[in-house]
Design a protein around this motif. Structure first.
Motif, PDB file in Angstrom:
ATOM      1  N   ASN A  45       0.662  -0.893   0.155  1.00  0.00           N
ATOM      2  CA  ASN A  45      -0.069   0.461   0.308  1.00  0.00           C
ATOM      3  C   ASN A  45       0.802   1.148   0.158  1.00  0.00           C
ATOM      4  OD1 ASN A  45      -2.710   1.275   0.507  1.00  0.00           O
ATOM      5  ND2 ASN A  45      -1.186   2.078   2.089  1.00  0.00           N
ATOM      6  N   THR A  46       0.144   2.451  -0.886  1.00  0.00           N
ATOM      7  CA  THR A  46       0.843   3.235  -0.904  1.00  0.00           C
ATOM      8  C   THR A  46      -0.072   4.592  -0.653  1.00  0.00           C
ATOM      9  OG1 THR A  46       1.107   3.733  -3.655  1.00  0.00           O
ATOM     10  CG2 THR A  46       3.106   2.539  -1.774  1.00  0.00           C
ATOM     11  N   ILE A  47      -1.417   4.416  -0.767  1.00  0.00           N
ATOM     12  CA  ILE A  47      -2.389   5.551  -1.137  1.00  0.00           C
ATOM     13  C   ILE A  47      -2.032   6.328   0.415  1.00  0.00           C
ATOM     14  CG2 ILE A  47      -5.165   5.148  -0.667  1.00  0.00           C
ATOM     15  CD1 ILE A  47      -5.099   3.114  -1.818  1.00  0.00           C
ATOM     16  N   ARG A  48      -2.375   7.516  -0.094  1.00  0.00           N
ATOM     17  CA  ARG A  48      -2.314   8.194   0.705  1.00  0.00           C
ATOM     18  C   ARG A  48      -0.387   8.652   1.181  1.00  0.00           C
ATOM     19  NH1 ARG A  48      -6.995  10.953   2.373  1.00  0.00           N
ATOM     20  NH2 ARG A  48      -8.889  10.302   0.811  1.00  0.00           N
ATOM     21  N   ASN A  49      -0.166   7.897   0.938  1.00  0.00           N
ATOM     22  CA  ASN A  49       1.372   7.709   1.416  1.00  0.00           C
ATOM     23  C   ASN A  49       1.509   6.800   2.666  1.00  0.00           C
ATOM     24  OD1 ASN A  49       2.942   8.512  -0.258  1.00  0.00           O
ATOM     25  ND2 ASN A  49       2.474  10.631   0.145  1.00  0.00           N
ATOM     26  N   ILE A  50       0.247   6.060   3.144  1.00  0.00           N
ATOM     27  CA  ILE A  50       0.284   5.527   3.723  1.00  0.00           C
ATOM     28  C   ILE A  50       0.855   3.720   4.124  1.00  0.00           C
ATOM     29  CG2 ILE A  50      -1.119   4.002   6.030  1.00  0.00           C
ATOM     30  CD1 ILE A  50      -1.167   6.877   6.375  1.00  0.00           C
ATOM     31  N   PHE A  51       2.444   4.058   4.144  1.00  0.00           N
ATOM     32  CA  PHE A  51       2.689   2.213   3.584  1.00  0.00           C
ATOM     33  C   PHE A  51       2.204   1.557   3.976  1.00  0.00           C
ATOM     34  CE2 PHE A  51       6.311   6.328   2.966  1.00  0.00           C
ATOM     35  CZ  PHE A  51       5.373   6.795   1.629  1.00  0.00           C
ATOM     36  N   GLY A  52       2.563   0.048   3.292  1.00  0.00           N
ATOM     37  CA  GLY A  52       2.214  -0.991   4.201  1.00  0.00           C
ATOM     38  C   GLY A  52       3.067  -2.131   3.523  1.00  0.00           C
ATOM     39  N   TYR A  53       3.798  -2.663   4.126  1.00  0.00           N
ATOM     40  CA  TYR A  53       4.643  -3.448   3.866  1.00  0.00           C
ATOM     41  C   TYR A  53       4.732  -5.308   4.302  1.00  0.00           C
ATOM     42  CZ  TYR A  53       6.902   0.479   2.995  1.00  0.00           C
ATOM     43  OH  TYR A  53       7.778   2.079   2.410  1.00  0.00           O
ATOM     44  N   THR A  54       5.097  -6.462   3.525  1.00  0.00           N
ATOM     45  CA  THR A  54       4.918  -7.502   3.753  1.00  0.00           C
ATOM     46  C   THR A  54       5.476  -8.104   3.880  1.00  0.00           C
ATOM     47  OG1 THR A  54       2.067  -7.859   3.932  1.00  0.00           O
ATOM     48  CG2 THR A  54       3.287 -10.096   4.276  1.00  0.00           C
ATOM     49  N   GLY A  55       6.976  -9.375   5.017  1.00  0.00           N
ATOM     50  CA  GLY A  55       8.298  -9.356   4.945  1.00  0.00           C
ATOM     51  C   GLY A  55       7.662 -10.788   6.555  1.00  0.00           C
ATOM     52  N   GLU A  56       9.217 -11.002   6.198  1.00  0.00           N
ATOM     53  CA  GLU A  56       9.771 -12.077   6.804  1.00  0.00           C
ATOM     54  C   GLU A  56      10.616 -11.519   8.067  1.00  0.00           C
ATOM     55  OE1 GLU A  56      10.952 -15.623   4.772  1.00  0.00           O
ATOM     56  OE2 GLU A  56       8.939 -16.158   4.198  1.00  0.00           O
ATOM     57  N   TYR A  57      10.142 -11.941   8.957  1.00  0.00           N
ATOM     58  CA  TYR A  57      11.010 -11.598  10.564  1.00  0.00           C
ATOM     59  C   TYR A  57      11.718 -12.978  11.520  1.00  0.00           C
ATOM     60  CZ  TYR A  57      13.413  -9.767  14.599  1.00  0.00           C
ATOM     61  OH  TYR A  57      13.968  -9.220  15.572  1.00  0.00           O
ATOM     62  N   LYS A  58      13.232 -13.345  10.902  1.00  0.00           N
ATOM     63  CA  LYS A  58      13.259 -14.176  11.930  1.00  0.00           C
ATOM     64  C   LYS A  58      12.129 -15.938  11.247  1.00  0.00           C
ATOM     65  CE  LYS A  58      15.794 -12.612  15.545  1.00  0.00           C
ATOM     66  NZ  LYS A  58      15.259 -12.795  17.633  1.00  0.00           N
ATOM     67  N   GLY A  59      12.066 -15.493   9.720  1.00  0.00           N
ATOM     68  CA  GLY A  59      11.197 -16.846   9.826  1.00  0.00           C
ATOM     69  C   GLY A  59      10.043 -16.748   9.349  1.00  0.00           C
ATOM     70  N   LYS A  60       9.425 -15.703   9.783  1.00  0.00           N
ATOM     71  CA  LYS A  60       7.521 -15.335  10.654  1.00  0.00           C
ATOM     72  C   LYS A  60       7.349 -13.932   9.331  1.00  0.00           C
ATOM     73  CE  LYS A  60       3.724 -14.831  13.609  1.00  0.00           C
ATOM     74  NZ  LYS A  60       3.444 -15.455  14.757  1.00  0.00           N
ATOM     75  N   ARG A  61       5.664 -14.653   8.813  1.00  0.00           N
ATOM     76  CA  ARG A  61       5.175 -13.711   7.983  1.00  0.00           C
ATOM     77  C   ARG A  61       5.148 -12.629   8.698  1.00  0.00           C
ATOM     78  NH1 ARG A  61       0.184 -13.154   4.152  1.00  0.00           N
ATOM     79  NH2 ARG A  61       0.616 -12.167   2.695  1.00  0.00           N
ATOM     80  N   ILE A  62       4.862 -11.332   8.293  1.00  0.00           N
ATOM     81  CA  ILE A  62       4.906 -10.263   9.235  1.00  0.00           C
ATOM     82  C   ILE A  62       4.348  -9.069   8.941  1.00  0.00           C
ATOM     83  CG2 ILE A  62       5.909  -8.646  10.871  1.00  0.00           C
ATOM     84  CD1 ILE A  62       7.123 -10.531  12.644  1.00  0.00           C
ATOM     85  N   SER A  63       3.695  -7.849   8.750  1.00  0.00           N
ATOM     86  CA  SER A  63       3.265  -6.861   7.907  1.00  0.00           C
ATOM     87  C   SER A  63       2.972  -5.693   8.762  1.00  0.00           C
ATOM     88  CB  SER A  63       1.776  -6.869   7.579  1.00  0.00           C
ATOM     89  OG  SER A  63       1.802  -8.089   6.717  1.00  0.00           O
ATOM     90  N   VAL A  64       3.463  -4.536   7.980  1.00  0.00           N
ATOM     91  CA  VAL A  64       4.236  -3.298   8.949  1.00  0.00           C
ATOM     92  C   VAL A  64       3.158  -2.453   8.592  1.00  0.00           C
ATOM     93  CG1 VAL A  64       6.461  -2.780   7.954  1.00  0.00           C
ATOM     94  CG2 VAL A  64       5.458  -1.996  10.073  1.00  0.00           C
ATOM     95  N   GLN A  65       2.181  -1.522   8.836  1.00  0.00           N
ATOM     96  CA  GLN A  65       1.892  -0.437   8.556  1.00  0.00           C
ATOM     97  C   GLN A  65       1.376   0.503   8.881  1.00  0.00           C
ATOM     98  OE1 GLN A  65      -1.536  -1.789   5.913  1.00  0.00           O
ATOM     99  NE2 GLN A  65      -2.689  -0.056   7.062  1.00  0.00           N
TER     100      GLN A  65
END
Length: 240
Positions: A45-65
């Motif tokens: 997501n980049t709408i209204r510059n409210i960034f959202g990302y999904t990735g992995e941290y130590k093998g676990k799927r995590i999002s940050v928004q």
């Protein structure tokens, strides 16, 4: 909404967001976490510059928004994450102003309960006062991580306000009498949305301001220096 292809505020397709989301207020702090802590990152997501990302941290799927600033903004984004995208847990990682004299710049606070001057709760038409609280198991997990990392913290009641530039600091003095630890601007809508949706939420803060003393961190310092809080939230997220 099994065929969800985005909302007016979020361009993610259903399935692109993890079950657990870390939510800073600042979009650039969300980017900082994605760039420095997550692997195999995808920006959803980049709408209204409210960034959202999904990735992995130590093998676990995590999002940050990012949540943006204030109760209404957090109310919109957390509602959609819980109800449209199937998110189960949200950890707010934000800044707050100290009310308690025991807190100093850089200290960490975890919100077990929330007071507010907002009208947000009135939408539920409850026949009395409702006090939203954070999820107990999430609190236990985060405090366990902070203990392991030898990071000091306080757990208690916080105050979610509609107002940043208040005409009078006497309001904070009144909350101080009730042992309220700090003031921030998002958690009441996050906690209410989680409880109403049958999901889980937790807010944790780094103290960035001492409003009763007129002391504040600079904007860049707010975005980049909350390392203990961010790392504790990430470590807790992989245990939840």
């Amino acid at each position: 909404m099994s065929e969800l292809k985005g909302t007016p505020h979020n361009s993610a397709v259903k399935g692109e967001i993890a079950d657990i989301v870390l939510m800073p207020g600042d979009p650039l702090r969300a980017k900082l976490i994605a760039d420095n802590y997550l692997e195999n990152v995808v920006c959803y997501n980049t709408i209204r510059n409210i960034f959202g990302y999904t990735g992995e941290y130590k093998g676990k799927r995590i999002s940050v928004q990012a949540s943006g600033m204030g109760i209404p903004s957090m109310g919109i984004y957390s509602y959609e994450l819980f109800n449209h995208y199937g998110v189960e847990k949200i950890i707010r990682i934000g800044s707050a102003g100290a009310i308690s004299e025991e807190l100093k710049l850089g200290d960490i606070v975890i919100a077990s309960g929330v007071c507010t001057d907002s009208n947000y709760i009135s939408q539920y038409r409850l026949p009395g006062l409702f006090t939203p609280s954070g999820d107990y198991e999430m609190i236990k997990t985060v405090t366990s991580v902070l203990d392991e990392q030898n990071v000091d913290y306080k757990v208690g009641t916080v105050f979610t306000s509609d107002v940043f530039y208040n005409e009078s600091m006497s309001d904070l003095e009144d909350w101080k009498k009730m042992n309220v630890l700090c003031v921030e601007m998002e958690s009441v809508s996050l906690y209410c949305n989680a409880i109403r949706a049958g999901k889980k939420a937790l807010s944790m803060f780094t103290i960035s301001d001492l409003p009763l003393e007129g002391v504040s961190m600079e904007a860049d310092e707010r975005r980049t220096s909350f390392t203990n809080m961010m790392e504790a939230a990430l470590e807790a997220a992989i245990r939840m």
